[in-house]
Scaffold this active site. Structure first.
Site, short mmCIF file in Angstrom:
data_model
loop_
_atom_site.label_atom_id
_atom_site.label_comp_id
_atom_site.label_asym_id
_atom_site.label_seq_id
_atom_site.Cartn_x
_atom_site.Cartn_y
_atom_site.Cartn_z
N ASP A 42 -8.90 -1.98 -13.37
CA ASP A 42 -7.74 -2.73 -12.92
C ASP A 42 -7.20 -2.19 -11.60
OD1 ASP A 42 -7.80 -4.40 -15.15
OD2 ASP A 42 -6.50 -3.08 -16.32
N TYR A 51 -13.41 7.68 -20.03
CA TYR A 51 -12.22 7.59 -19.19
C TYR A 51 -11.34 8.82 -19.42
CZ TYR A 51 -12.78 2.61 -17.98
OH TYR A 51 -13.22 1.42 -17.46
#
Length: 247
Positions: free
Chosen positions: A51, A109
């Site tokens: 994003d 992540y």
């Protein structure tokens, strides 16, 4: 012929990985550079879609090209063309049926947080203005490995066919008296999943949710039951893994 590109980027000035109508994206910059160097319109497909503001220490993308070229020279030439906020580390030919997204076996992540004001962390870590019980947050995080449906952490109205994921690592790590990061690995991630998971774990750390209530959030499958999505600037895609040995 198919090629994999391994790259990194600082997402601060990008509107995410995917091409946007009204903003710069990593995919757009990479495609422009490749199309110029290969002298044909070239599309790249990423291992995921980070994003706006999210960073990547290792992103993998693939593209197809019918004309052979020197991969090491391509790395050098790409790095001369892409913005300073991007770096290409490797270009290599792979089997034609390899896919940057669908062939990936594991993604990792990290989400960074810190306590106390620190001007050197503000762009890449989220400052916590309250005390957190990281031991309790780790107990909650460990329960993620017991579930497979993570619809509660998926952005509303996402066009996903399934919310099933296999999480095999989820843990908070302390790196200094005031700095922590949350590391999570899975075979796939839903849109906004990591930031929603972290936001819900922060609610646990603040005493707003118990472990049992955290479980109920997961089991509900409802995004409205989970915590707020954390800011994107503290999130890093750390690694994308493939099983080349079985090829």
């Amino acid at each position: 012929m198919r090629y994999f590109i391994t790259l990194a980027y600082d997402g601060t000035d990008f509107h995410g990985w995917q091409i946007q109508l009204n903003g710069s994206s990593v995919q757009e910059e990479l495609q422009k550079a490749l199309s110029t160097l290969l002298r044909v319109p070239t599309e790249v497909v990423g291992a995921g879609r980070t994003d706006a503001g999210v960073h990547a220490r290792q992103m993998v993308a693939h593209f197809d090209c019918d004309t052979p070229f020197d991969c090491s020279q391509m790395v050098y030439r790409l790095n001369r063309m892409v913005p300073r906020t991007m770096a290409v580390y490797d270009v290599r030919q792979v089997p034609d049926d390899m896919h940057a997204r669908f062939s990936a076996t594991r993604r990792t992540y990290r989400y960074f947080v810190h306590t106390g004001k620190d001007p050197f962390l503000r762009h890449y870590s989220c400052r916590m203005h309250y005390d957190l019980d990281f031991m309790l947050m780790n107990k909650a995080a460990s329960t993620l490995k017991e579930y497979s449906d993570f619809g509660a952490f998926c952005k509303s109205h996402s066009d996903v066919k399934t919310t099933i994921c296999r999480v095999d690592e989820a843990e908070w790590h302390q790196v200094s008296p005031t700095q922590w990061y949350f590391e999570i690995s899975a075979d796939r991630f839903l849109r906004n999943m990591v930031r929603a998971v972290v936001g819900t774990l922060v609610d646990v750390g603040r005493g707003r949710l118990s472990i049992d209530e955290f479980r109920k959030v997961i089991e509900s499958g409802k995004r409205t039951a989970a915590g707020e999505s954390m800011p994107g600037n503290a999130l890093f895609l750390e690694k994308v893994e493939y099983n080349f040995d079985n090829r």
